[in-house]
Design a protein around this motif. Sequence first.
Motif, PDB file in Angstrom:
ATOM      1  N   UNK A   1      27.746  14.128  38.251  1.00  0.00           N
ATOM      2  CA  UNK A   1      28.459  13.548  37.123  1.00  0.00           C
ATOM      3  C   UNK A   1      27.537  12.635  36.315  1.00  0.00           C
ATOM      4  N   UNK A   2      27.684  12.682  34.990  1.00  0.00           N
ATOM      5  CA  UNK A   2      26.852  11.859  34.139  1.00  0.00           C
ATOM      6  C   UNK A   2      27.404  11.768  32.737  1.00  0.00           C
ATOM      7  N   UNK A   3      26.645  11.149  31.863  1.00  0.00           N
ATOM      8  CA  UNK A   3      26.962  11.055  30.441  1.00  0.00           C
ATOM      9  C   UNK A   3      25.795  11.644  29.668  1.00  0.00           C
ATOM     10  N   UNK A   4      26.110  12.620  28.813  1.00  0.00           N
ATOM     11  CA  UNK A   4      25.082  13.343  28.056  1.00  0.00           C
ATOM     12  C   UNK A   4      24.039  13.968  28.974  1.00  0.00           C
ATOM     13  N   UNK A   5      24.506  14.466  30.119  1.00  0.00           N
ATOM     14  CA  UNK A   5      23.625  15.170  31.044  1.00  0.00           C
ATOM     15  C   UNK A   5      22.729  14.276  31.860  1.00  0.00           C
TER      16      UNK A   5
END
Length: 506
Positions: free
Chosen positions: A406-410
Amino acid sequence: MNTPDLTRRSVLLGGAGLATAFALAACTGGPNLLTATSAPVTAAERARRRTGRTTRVQLTAGKTNIDLAARTASTWAYNGQVPGPTIRATAGDAIRAHVTNHLPDDTTVHWHGIALRNDMDGVPPITQHAIAPGSSFDYEFTADAPGTYWYHPHVGPQLDRGLQGPLIVEDPHEPLGYDHDWVLVLDDWLDGVTATPDQVLAELKKGMSMGGMGGMGGGMGGGAPSRNGKLLTGTTSSLLGGDSGDVYYPYYLINGRPAEDPATFTAKPGQRVRLRIINAGGDTAFRFSVGGHRLTVTHTDGYPVNPVTGDSILLGMGERYDAIITVADGAFPIVADAVGKAARAFAVLRSNPGSPAPTVNGYTASDTSPVTAAVLSAPPAAALRRRGIDRRIDIALTGGMMKYDWGINGKAFDMNNPLDGAYAVREGERVQVTIANQTMMWHPFHIHGHTFQLDGGPRKDTAIVLPHQSLTVLFDADNPGLWMTHCHNIYHAESGMMAVLGYEQS
């Protein structure tokens, strides 16, 4: 992902009281961000409405045992109780909380939903040093917005132990009339029974098979999940667009009590009760209902809404809803269905001592759709005033269960380099944030230090973003500092679905 409207930068940091890890985020060529101890943070605190009164709180985080009917569970809690003590203050009061850490690990307290001064937000290393074992820390801030809030740690997955408690800020001009004011803390529980949250997180990070990814069927209540060690596979809910959660919980609690030993609330027939419902879970959405009663929703995440009546309410982790019921004559089940997990939390509402006690599985919520933020709207007094948008930010929620990346913007958030890729805003701006969920799972998304308004909807600080859908929100950049923004599934957040939203130096 880089777009003209996206402002993600590494920044040069400074300021007293910040962890040395900030030096890792230094970068030339970008704007400087304020720190948690910058002068504008103090100025914003001085500008808040104040009563001159102080509510004093003593919180001790330590090991304790709790009774789960036929089982005793060892856990961590505040003041030896689960949930922790209910803190009540009046809007404009200062809250002064002396927190002592008797745990074997570092900890902090985050005051979820309160638009407070940045250096009291409880997020190490961004706003403070963590409270070391054997040490204490004094939190002091003005709580100037009435509403239903709560407190919990912001260190690792500690939230999924017993470290949680309600924070109620009373409105001195409360327009609602009611006879009782009840707080109901909904929770999913595993600590001291099947595993610790740290063990669960380590298991999740190994990745999950396709069997753990759920599906799209199962109706509103979910499918037929199965236990796989510490994990749960095959969860599914049309309400949440597919997989509803991945963690196996042996118990679901209301105010720290399991269904086998339920909490009981008493009132007289005809009385009006304000329910303050808090989802303090780690990996579970709850569908809340009271058998034989309709719920009139009056607030969400502390802010009033134009009242909407329904049979049930859907709450993601971190969300709060206030609702009014008029008590009928009898004994009734209070139910919080663990959406998609084929289990429930259970309590009892009793207004007639002679009525037979309800049973945990003796009631099913109606098939009508639950009340969600999507059907709510803000009254004029709670809505943001109309003005132009000064800054647009795009946030892409990325990753999946297979690799548990899981992440933000990859990109996974790195707490050792917390400002790498921070989003920047400037004080006084109207900010539009578009949160695009590019994953196959739902996420309850939370922004610290601010409330936002859903497009045409209510004011909130935590909102559900369904799989492959986007949510657009607006907020005013009126609370300077460095603020976390993240998924409130604690295991998604600790796996990397977090980022920092910071204010630029003027």
